[in-house]
Design an enzyme around this catalytic site. Sequence first.
Site, PDB file in Angstrom:
ATOM      1  N   CYS A 111     -19.252 -20.295 104.334  1.00 11.74           N
ATOM      2  CA  CYS A 111     -19.567 -20.823 102.917  1.00 11.74           C
ATOM      3  C   CYS A 111     -21.339 -20.929 102.817  1.00 11.74           C
ATOM      4  O   CYS A 111     -21.495 -21.354 101.841  1.00 11.74           O
ATOM      5  CB  CYS A 111     -19.347 -22.710 102.528  1.00 11.74           C
ATOM      6  SG  CYS A 111     -17.636 -22.442 103.131  1.00 11.74           S
ATOM      7  N   HIS A 248     -23.175 -26.172  98.067  1.00 14.65           N
ATOM      8  CA  HIS A 248     -22.256 -25.366  98.424  1.00 14.65           C
ATOM      9  C   HIS A 248     -20.967 -26.435  97.194  1.00 14.65           C
ATOM     10  O   HIS A 248     -21.180 -27.703  97.436  1.00 14.65           O
ATOM     11  CB  HIS A 248     -22.069 -25.713  99.592  1.00 14.65           C
ATOM     12  CG  HIS A 248     -20.508 -24.656  99.571  1.00 14.65           C
ATOM     13  ND1 HIS A 248     -20.015 -23.828  99.596  1.00 14.65           N
ATOM     14  CD2 HIS A 248     -19.854 -25.532 100.649  1.00 14.65           C
ATOM     15  CE1 HIS A 248     -18.389 -24.259 100.009  1.00 14.65           C
ATOM     16  NE2 HIS A 248     -18.641 -24.971 100.623  1.00 14.65           N
ATOM     17  N   ASN A 278     -13.706 -24.694  95.794  1.00 10.02           N
ATOM     18  CA  ASN A 278     -14.076 -24.696  97.152  1.00 10.02           C
ATOM     19  C   ASN A 278     -14.183 -23.182  97.210  1.00 10.02           C
ATOM     20  O   ASN A 278     -13.138 -22.502  97.212  1.00 10.02           O
ATOM     21  CB  ASN A 278     -13.737 -25.540  98.338  1.00 10.02           C
ATOM     22  CG  ASN A 278     -14.852 -24.662  99.169  1.00 10.02           C
ATOM     23  OD1 ASN A 278     -15.067 -23.596  98.862  1.00 10.02           O
ATOM     24  ND2 ASN A 278     -15.059 -25.524  99.902  1.00 10.02           N
TER      25      ASN A 278
HETATM   26  O1  UT7 Z   1     -16.663 -25.329 102.812  1.00  9.48           O
HETATM   27  C1  UT7 Z   1     -16.541 -26.411 103.991  1.00  9.48           C
HETATM   28  C2  UT7 Z   1     -14.806 -26.603 103.600  1.00  9.48           C
HETATM   29  N1  UT7 Z   1     -14.983 -27.863 104.102  1.00  9.48           N
HETATM   30  C3  UT7 Z   1     -15.260 -29.757 103.324  1.00  9.48           C
HETATM   31  O2  UT7 Z   1     -16.106 -29.313 103.148  1.00  9.48           O
HETATM   32  C4  UT7 Z   1     -13.910 -30.767 103.339  1.00  9.48           C
HETATM   33  C5  UT7 Z   1     -14.815 -31.501 103.547  1.00  9.48           C
HETATM   34  N2  UT7 Z   1     -13.329 -32.877 104.013  1.00  9.48           N
HETATM   35  C6  UT7 Z   1     -13.210 -33.409 103.087  1.00  9.48           C
HETATM   36  O3  UT7 Z   1     -13.239 -33.176 101.507  1.00  9.48           O
HETATM   37  C7  UT7 Z   1     -12.097 -34.672 103.571  1.00  9.48           C
HETATM   38  O4  UT7 Z   1     -11.701 -34.304 104.247  1.00  9.48           O
HETATM   39  C8  UT7 Z   1     -10.203 -33.837 102.409  1.00  9.48           C
HETATM   40  C9  UT7 Z   1     -10.757 -33.659 100.757  1.00  9.48           C
HETATM   41  C10 UT7 Z   1      -9.699 -32.351 102.798  1.00  9.48           C
HETATM   42  C11 UT7 Z   1      -9.381 -34.748 102.984  1.00  9.48           C
HETATM   43  O5  UT7 Z   1      -9.955 -35.880 102.261  1.00  9.48           O
HETATM   44  P1  UT7 Z   1      -9.483 -37.791 103.712  1.00  9.48           P
HETATM   45  O6  UT7 Z   1      -9.501 -39.000 102.708  1.00  9.48           O
HETATM   46  O7  UT7 Z   1      -9.513 -36.778 104.845  1.00  9.48           O
HETATM   47  O8  UT7 Z   1      -7.816 -37.467 103.648  1.00  9.48           O
HETATM   48  P2  UT7 Z   1      -7.494 -37.503 105.286  1.00  9.48           P
HETATM   49  O9  UT7 Z   1      -7.060 -35.851 105.620  1.00  9.48           O
HETATM   50  O10 UT7 Z   1      -7.173 -38.472 106.197  1.00  9.48           O
HETATM   51  O11 UT7 Z   1      -5.867 -37.474 104.298  1.00  9.48           O
HETATM   52  C12 UT7 Z   1      -5.220 -38.826 104.320  1.00  9.48           C
HETATM   53  C13 UT7 Z   1      -3.337 -39.156 102.975  1.00  9.48           C
HETATM   54  C14 UT7 Z   1      -3.083 -38.479 104.621  1.00  9.48           C
HETATM   55  O12 UT7 Z   1      -1.823 -39.168 104.731  1.00  9.48           O
HETATM   56  P3  UT7 Z   1      -1.482 -40.683 105.400  1.00  9.48           P
HETATM   57  O13 UT7 Z   1      -1.040 -39.338 106.403  1.00  9.48           O
HETATM   58  O14 UT7 Z   1      -2.719 -41.128 105.783  1.00  9.48           O
HETATM   59  O15 UT7 Z   1      -0.318 -40.806 105.201  1.00  9.48           O
HETATM   60  C15 UT7 Z   1      -2.563 -37.156 104.203  1.00  9.48           C
HETATM   61  O16 UT7 Z   1      -1.235 -36.372 105.011  1.00  9.48           O
HETATM   62  O17 UT7 Z   1      -3.514 -37.654 102.375  1.00  9.48           O
HETATM   63  C16 UT7 Z   1      -2.598 -37.201 102.926  1.00  9.48           C
HETATM   64  N3  UT7 Z   1      -2.342 -35.718 102.326  1.00  9.48           N
HETATM   65  C17 UT7 Z   1      -2.098 -35.476 100.717  1.00  9.48           C
HETATM   66  N4  UT7 Z   1      -1.745 -36.459 100.075  1.00  9.48           N
HETATM   67  C18 UT7 Z   1      -1.149 -35.748  98.939  1.00  9.48           C
HETATM   68  C19 UT7 Z   1      -3.270 -34.386 102.489  1.00  9.48           C
HETATM   69  N5  UT7 Z   1      -3.612 -34.064 101.646  1.00  9.48           N
HETATM   70  C20 UT7 Z   1      -2.540 -34.004 100.461  1.00  9.48           C
HETATM   71  C21 UT7 Z   1      -2.533 -33.386  99.410  1.00  9.48           C
HETATM   72  N6  UT7 Z   1      -1.928 -34.228  98.301  1.00  9.48           N
HETATM   73  N7  UT7 Z   1      -2.999 -32.394  98.606  1.00  9.48           N
END
Ligand code: UT7
Length: 321
Positions: A111, A248, A278
């Site tokens: 990125c 970004h 992204n």
């Molecule tokens: O270019 C650089 C690239 N990356 C980034 O900048 C990513 C930085 N990180 C983030 O933006 C966030 O960590 C995410 C948006 C990727 C994830 O958000 P989060 O608040 O950290 O969510 P999580 O991974 O802790 O997931 C929370 C819940 C989980 O369910 P449980 O275990 O709490 O029941 C996931 O299974 O959300 C669930 N989940 C989804 N639900 C619906 C994960 N992906 C999805 C989805 N739709 N697409």
Amino acid sequence: MKTRIIGTGSCLPKTVMTNDDLSKYMDTSDEWISSRTGIRERHLAVEETTASMSIEAAKRAMENANVTAAEIDLIILGTVSGDFVTPACACEVQAAIGADRAVAFDINAACSGFMFALNIANAYIQAGLYRTALILGAETLSKIVDWEDRSTCVLFGDGAGAAVVRGDENCGMLSFDQGSDGAKGDVLACPGRANNNPLIKADQTPRYVHMDGQEVYKFAVTTVPASLQKTIEAAGLTPADIDYFALHQANIRIIQSVSKRLHVSDDKFPISLDHCGNISAASVPILLDEMNRKGLLKPGMRVALSGFGGGLTWASAVIEW
Ligand code: UT7
């Protein structure tokens, strides 16, 4: 001599996939994606390739800069999703636009790819080796993300952005910061192509992008404001002196956190992630092109740019437009 951005261009694939469209393919929702990331839709390549989008973005940037192919000395393209291992996508761009005199190569800084390309071009220009460079960030991430992993595939999109830069006596890049932390590379990785060497036992490991989202999030909200602060100070300015921050486009919450940490209103942080998602190396140049074409950027304005992501890598710059 400063390195000045004299033109921008971008290209997005025709096909738009909204969050609701995605929910037809996997267990997700517009509510989850938009509240956690700010993303509402993204463009996905169907007929387009990384090279075809790069070529279009390059032509638009050259037209915007009023620069001909014969004037281009250097083409640097940041990507992690080129169409070929070789030739480089930058060489495909060179051939298509007819920039016969140029030296062309790709770089892999995920990125931060466009920002690293900008700094490399700046170094060549400062050294007096070249005068005019075409720099690009271009990705077809839809072919490397894991469409069975809803926690990553919903975040990414495809597209290309380009800028023409040229040595200028009066205005241009004022300062730069870049860094890498290879020890944390596994928090955002893509193993890549399968190996069919008969001497090596077949490896069935999925070869798509995998990410520890929370670790990347923590990295971004600490490293990006620190890098920006350092770059702005190196330019002899304070965050209040910056007219726009072109960051970004990974997650709206990361951008809001950076604006809070720098004590700057989030009005100064234009957004494209709502309609692009992204796009890794292409995020910053596409955003810059949107800002340029909307007429937001006026001569003399100070713009802070920052890219961050896989590697881990990060890079910031302050430019005078
Ligand atoms: O270019 C650089 C690239 N990356 C980034 O900048 C990513 C930085 N990180 C983030 O933006 C966030 O960590 C995410 C948006 C990727 C994830 O958000 P989060 O608040 O950290 O969510 P999580 O991974 O802790 O997931 C929370 C819940 C989980 O369910 P449980 O275990 O709490 O029941 C996931 O299974 O959300 C669930 N989940 C989804 N639900 C619906 C994960 N992906 C999805 C989805 N739709 N697409």
